[in-house]
Scaffold this motif. Sequence first.
Motif, PDB file in Angstrom:
ATOM      1  N   ASP A 328      19.929  -0.795  -5.334  1.00 17.58           N
ATOM      2  CA  ASP A 328      19.235  -0.001  -6.355  1.00 17.58           C
ATOM      3  C   ASP A 328      20.137   1.048  -6.984  1.00 17.58           C
ATOM      4  N   PRO A 332      22.194  -0.812 -11.518  1.00 12.11           N
ATOM      5  CA  PRO A 332      22.102  -0.113 -12.809  1.00 12.11           C
ATOM      6  C   PRO A 332      23.447   0.388 -13.321  1.00 12.11           C
ATOM      7  N   GLY A 336      23.542  -1.696 -16.422  1.00 12.23           N
ATOM      8  CA  GLY A 336      22.815  -0.821 -17.320  1.00 12.23           C
ATOM      9  C   GLY A 336      21.340  -0.712 -16.967  1.00 12.23           C
ATOM     10  N   ASN A 337      20.666   0.202 -17.630  1.00 15.08           N
ATOM     11  CA  ASN A 337      19.258   0.476 -17.330  1.00 15.08           C
ATOM     12  C   ASN A 337      18.312  -0.643 -17.753  1.00 15.08           C
ATOM     13  N   THR A 338      18.814  -1.589 -18.565  1.00 13.66           N
ATOM     14  CA  THR A 338      17.983  -2.735 -18.957  1.00 13.66           C
ATOM     15  C   THR A 338      17.519  -3.514 -17.734  1.00 13.66           C
ATOM     16  N   LEU A 340      17.211  -2.279 -14.584  1.00 16.39           N
ATOM     17  CA  LEU A 340      16.988  -1.251 -13.570  1.00 16.39           C
ATOM     18  C   LEU A 340      16.186  -1.775 -12.378  1.00 16.39           C
ATOM     19  N   ASN A 341      15.230  -2.678 -12.626  1.00 15.84           N
ATOM     20  CA  ASN A 341      14.362  -3.187 -11.554  1.00 15.84           C
ATOM     21  C   ASN A 341      14.914  -4.427 -10.858  1.00 15.84           C
TER      22      ASN A 341
END
Length: 491
Positions: A328, A332, A336-338, A340-341
Amino acid sequence: MNITYNSVKAKISGLSQSSLFKNSSWGIISQMSQTVFLSLFFVILARMYPTGIFAKYIVANAIYQLVTAFSTMGLSQWFIREYMHTEDKPTMISKFIKMQIYFGLIFYAVNIAMAFLLYGDQFTRVLIILMGVNVIFDNLINGIKSLNIANFEQKKTAIILTIESVLKFAAGCVLLIYPFSIITLSVILIAIRFLTLNLFLVIGSSNMITVKTLWRCSVSYLDLKAMVIMNWAFVIIGGVSIINWRMSNIIISKVLTAFDVANYEISFKIFSIAQILPVVISTSVFPLLVKHYSKPDKADFFAFYKKVHVYYLLFGWLAYTFIYSFSDKLIPIAFGNTYLNNAEYTRQMFLTILVFPTALLQANVLIAMKMEKQDMLFNIIALIVNLSVCLLGVLYIKSLSVVNYSIFVSFLVFHISQDILLLGRKMVTLLSVAKFYVISAAFIGGYILLSKVVNPYILFTLTWAITLAFTFMGNRFQYAKPALLSKSVGR
């Protein structure tokens, strides 16, 4: 103290002289460097192209890899095993390589057919056809790689593949400066693969493969047919292992979203990095298993298998706990935050690493024992389990988690099937098999529970300090035991 120092020094010296260490170390160093460059290249693609375009590239790559898995007809392990015992090596090499050329051309046609059968989108079709050109190159390269493994010359393969990974990373760097289409990128990658093939022909084949010897070598349709019929089990084994992973890409692209395709590929790419170590070591372990098994006394064979099994098991635990604690934070940063999950999906996929290394080892053991048909059957069972669970689950739940869990369940079934056969062959005991599953479940379950209350950095460090200490102490006790017994007998 001096005795301890000398014994450690002797062990290190002996290890450095072993063929397993020398060949595996080259493979590991090469794969690590390749991993760095190829991972950076993959990260650049994920960041530079929209998710929709990136997903189409992933699908095209999945089709190409799926076809490649069958294009070699699974004959690499057969070649390595038979090459070590044949007397007429030049003839065998020429026939094997020429067959790989023919199979490559045949399966490139299959690749084109799949592009039109599976996808109506013209852009996806063009990508699949372009990427499929690599099938022809890959067959020749895989043939030469098999020759290098049989001759314990993985160093050549390592150097050439490292050069290729650097060139791919360079192409990614150009993309950062001067953006171009994914089609142009595919053409560049084909050119790099063609250059890699030429390096293998000039440097990697030890002058054992030439146009002259291939031209003179006669391989008829009947020869191809006889080879496939005689070794059809290897064809299934070679293909099923890739289908287990790559069919998931196709199912996701048809049932779920482009975002799910990208998420799955990111998780799989990270998993691919983790599996490098056991896969590379297995290229050196397999010839040694064949060598040990060829001896009348099988004691060395059993001892070697049990020793390697412990290391493969520990690696699976190490890889899973690392990903569970830090995915986790790392994903990211890389993608990148795209995405994130994505960490949760990656944790799910990494359940498979708990059984993958030891399953790989046991598959090599079965093939060394000339039990490839049984291994083939287990592969088919695993594939049926994977596709059944995946298709039914995705249709009703429509979640990427279903795909990840179905892969884990299929590998677990595969591993249990191997255990049952090895039990029958007296290779393992019921107690040792039970210990494998119970201790693994307890170790991972305990780690997950503790992770909820303990800092991940502290937990990971302490866990592995204690685990490695116990492992070292256990090995020292095991090696000391025969010495104590011999002293008792001497008295």
